[in-house]
Enzyme design. Structure first.
Site, PDB file in Angstrom:
ATOM      1  N   ASP A 142     -18.475  17.085  20.643  1.00 50.73           N
ATOM      2  CA  ASP A 142     -17.550  17.758  21.547  1.00 50.73           C
ATOM      3  C   ASP A 142     -18.380  18.507  22.584  1.00 50.73           C
ATOM      4  O   ASP A 142     -19.446  19.051  22.265  1.00 50.73           O
ATOM      5  CB  ASP A 142     -16.657  18.735  20.770  1.00 50.73           C
ATOM      6  CG  ASP A 142     -15.402  19.105  21.554  1.00 50.73           C
ATOM      7  OD1 ASP A 142     -14.318  18.620  21.192  1.00 50.73           O
ATOM      8  OD2 ASP A 142     -15.511  19.878  22.531  1.00 50.73           O
ATOM      9  N   THR A 174      -4.721  13.975  26.569  1.00 53.81           N
ATOM     10  CA  THR A 174      -4.220  13.327  27.781  1.00 53.81           C
ATOM     11  C   THR A 174      -2.953  14.055  28.212  1.00 53.81           C
ATOM     12  O   THR A 174      -1.840  13.621  27.913  1.00 53.81           O
ATOM     13  CB  THR A 174      -3.930  11.827  27.530  1.00 53.81           C
ATOM     14  OG1 THR A 174      -3.236  11.685  26.278  1.00 53.81           O
ATOM     15  CG2 THR A 174      -5.200  11.018  27.495  1.00 53.81           C
ATOM     16  N   CYS A 176       2.482  16.218  22.511  1.00 52.18           N
ATOM     17  CA  CYS A 176       2.948  14.858  22.213  1.00 52.18           C
ATOM     18  C   CYS A 176       4.348  14.619  22.765  1.00 52.18           C
ATOM     19  O   CYS A 176       4.505  14.007  23.815  1.00 52.18           O
ATOM     20  CB  CYS A 176       2.912  14.610  20.709  1.00 52.18           C
ATOM     21  SG  CYS A 176       1.252  14.488  20.025  1.00 52.18           S
ATOM     22  N   ARG A 213      -0.796  24.813  23.327  1.00 52.23           N
ATOM     23  CA  ARG A 213      -0.705  23.950  24.504  1.00 52.23           C
ATOM     24  C   ARG A 213       0.741  23.535  24.776  1.00 52.23           C
ATOM     25  O   ARG A 213       1.454  23.108  23.885  1.00 52.23           O
ATOM     26  CB  ARG A 213      -1.563  22.691  24.304  1.00 52.23           C
ATOM     27  CG  ARG A 213      -3.056  22.961  24.211  1.00 52.23           C
ATOM     28  CD  ARG A 213      -3.826  21.706  23.868  1.00 52.23           C
ATOM     29  NE  ARG A 213      -3.424  21.158  22.579  1.00 52.23           N
ATOM     30  CZ  ARG A 213      -3.837  19.990  22.093  1.00 52.23           C
ATOM     31  NH1 ARG A 213      -4.653  19.238  22.808  1.00 52.23           N
ATOM     32  NH2 ARG A 213      -3.432  19.579  20.913  1.00 52.23           N
TER      33      ARG A 213
END
Length: 436
Positions: free
Chosen positions: A39, A89, A264, A335
């Protein structure tokens, strides 16, 4: 064959991107094969080495005892032959796909790609992204040719944050690849850690589409329930009671109204919408579902203001405690949380908002949203309480204990977004109660 070399320890797996998806995968694979966990966030890597799991997906003991070689120096990727890419993404402000992370990480992997390597993407994308966007980046940075010098695959992540039952091992894994030989290699490697087995998709595009459809389907069903909830409120009907009655039929779907955030369900449908628009098709159902779910924060805010007025509270300057800011219960992920929209909406009315959440990282909340969290123990003389995210610690609070937080003036407004408390019990204790 790469499968045999990985199983024998001659070659290594690199998991690139160690968040809610990548970290559990890396830890599981490290039980079977050599794993490099990469990472770019050096602070994250140092925490993992110390057993500090900010995601709460693996746990301190498992993290300390795992055999993942945690690194932030990309040169260490030279040691890998099988790459699993698991980076976020998200979407941009205009709701279009933000592919910067997946492009950047493709450049990083490309710089360390060698002949006969396999690169598998797990990030959620619209159909065609892997082959049309990622492969050209890998080829340009590596100087190698996909299908000849290296192979490609796609296996959409199915991690359900904070879910300790449906895990990497227990969720069937969709796998796909650029050719049959690579498909079998990818399937075999994932079968090392996925007890539920794998499903071989016919093409990479099919696998990409399956992931987007999974979350779009859930989004649409929740939007349907949210629309019903808004209408039922006008009819003075309790939505949860309607659902309880409906579920007595064997084929009723188990969906409830609520805020739809996270990385998601609140994001993936926009990937489908974007690709459809690019092809000249305007999505009707999926776009409608997104509009409904994105508007739920405004509906909740309006309901809070109405209840404050009913409670004879002066809205401007009213003190309201919001319990929970993460996108879902018992999960530290903040998020794309829709609770922030509620907080900002209340502030527009001049409400003094105090936010509590011991599950997430206080520094992350301040850094991403500019919100300073308040310790629950410091709450007093509030005019209203919004149970926005039902973490276990909040579900354990008795109504009598909750009542001690309020000021003595006016009514006690309790906004129970997901209907955790009994409306009858709350009203018997003289709360001015509301839930979706």
């Amino acid at each position: 064959m790469i499968y045999d070399d990985i199983v024998s320890g001659k070659k290594s797996v690199a998991v690139v991107g160690l968040g809610y998806v990548g970290l559990p995968i890396a830890v599981e694979f490290s039980k079977k094969v050599n794993v490099i966990g990469f990472d770019i966030n050096s602070n994250k890597i140092e925490k993992y080495k110390k057993g500090i799991d900010a995601t709460n997906e693996v746990g301190q003991e498992a993290l300390l005892n795992c055999k993942v070689d945690f690194v932030c120096d990309e040169k260490e990727l030279d040691r890998a032959d099988f790459f699993i890419i698991a980076v976020p993404t998200p979407i941009k402000i205009d709701k279009t796909p933000d592919l910067r992370s997946i492009i950047n990480v493709s450049e990083i992997v490309g710089r360390h790609l060698k002949r006969d390597s396999i690169v598998v993407y797990e990030s959620t994308v619209y159909p065609g992204t892997t082959e049309e966007i990622c492969v050209p980046v890998l080829e340009e940075t590596s100087g190698l040719k996909c299908g000849v010098d290296f192979k490609i695959g796609y296996s959409p992540e199915r991690i359900n944050p904070s879910d300790k039952i449906h895990t990497v091992r227990t969720i069937k894994k969709i796998v796909s690849a650029c050719d049959k030989e690579t498909l079998e290699a990818v399937a075999g490697i994932y079968e090392l850690v996925v007890d539920a087995g794998v499903y071989r998709a016919s093409t990479i595009r099919v696998a990409e589409a399956a992931k987007v459809v999974e979350n779009s389907q859930r989004d649409i069903n929740i939007a349907f329930m949210n629309e019903l909830a808004m209408v039922f409120h006008s009819m003075d009907i309790n939505t949860n009671e309607v659902i309880a009655a409906m579920k007595t039929k064997w084929n009723a779907l188990d969906f409830y109204p609520g805020l739809v955030g996270g990385h998601c369900i609140g994001v993936d449908p926009y990937y489908f919408i974007y690709k459809a628009e690019e092809l000249g098709y305007h999505s009707e159902i999926i776009m409608s579902g997104r509009k409904i779910n994105d508007s739920m924060s405004d509906f909740v805010v309006a309901s809070i203001i109405k209840k404050l007025i009913i409670a004879d509270k002066k809205v401007k300057g009213a003190k309201v405690a919001v319990l929970g800011i993460t996108f879902k219960e018992n999960c530290p992920d903040i998020r794309n949380t829709k609770v922030v929209d509620i907080i900002n909406g209340l502030k527009e009315y001049g409400v003094d908002v105090l936010v509590c959440d011991s599950v997430c990282d206080k520094e992350d909340v301040m850094r991403f949203y500019g919100i300073k969290l308040t310790d629950f123990s410091l709450l007093k003389n509030v005019d209203g309480v919004v149970l926005a995210v039902p973490h276990n610690e909040y579900k354990r609070i008795a109504l009598d204990e909750l009542k001690k937080l309020y000021s003595s003036e006016g009514g006690n407004v309790l906004i129970d977004v997901k209907g955790i408390f009994s409306q009858n019990d709350a009203e018997e204790k003289e709360f001015i109660y509301w839930s979706l």
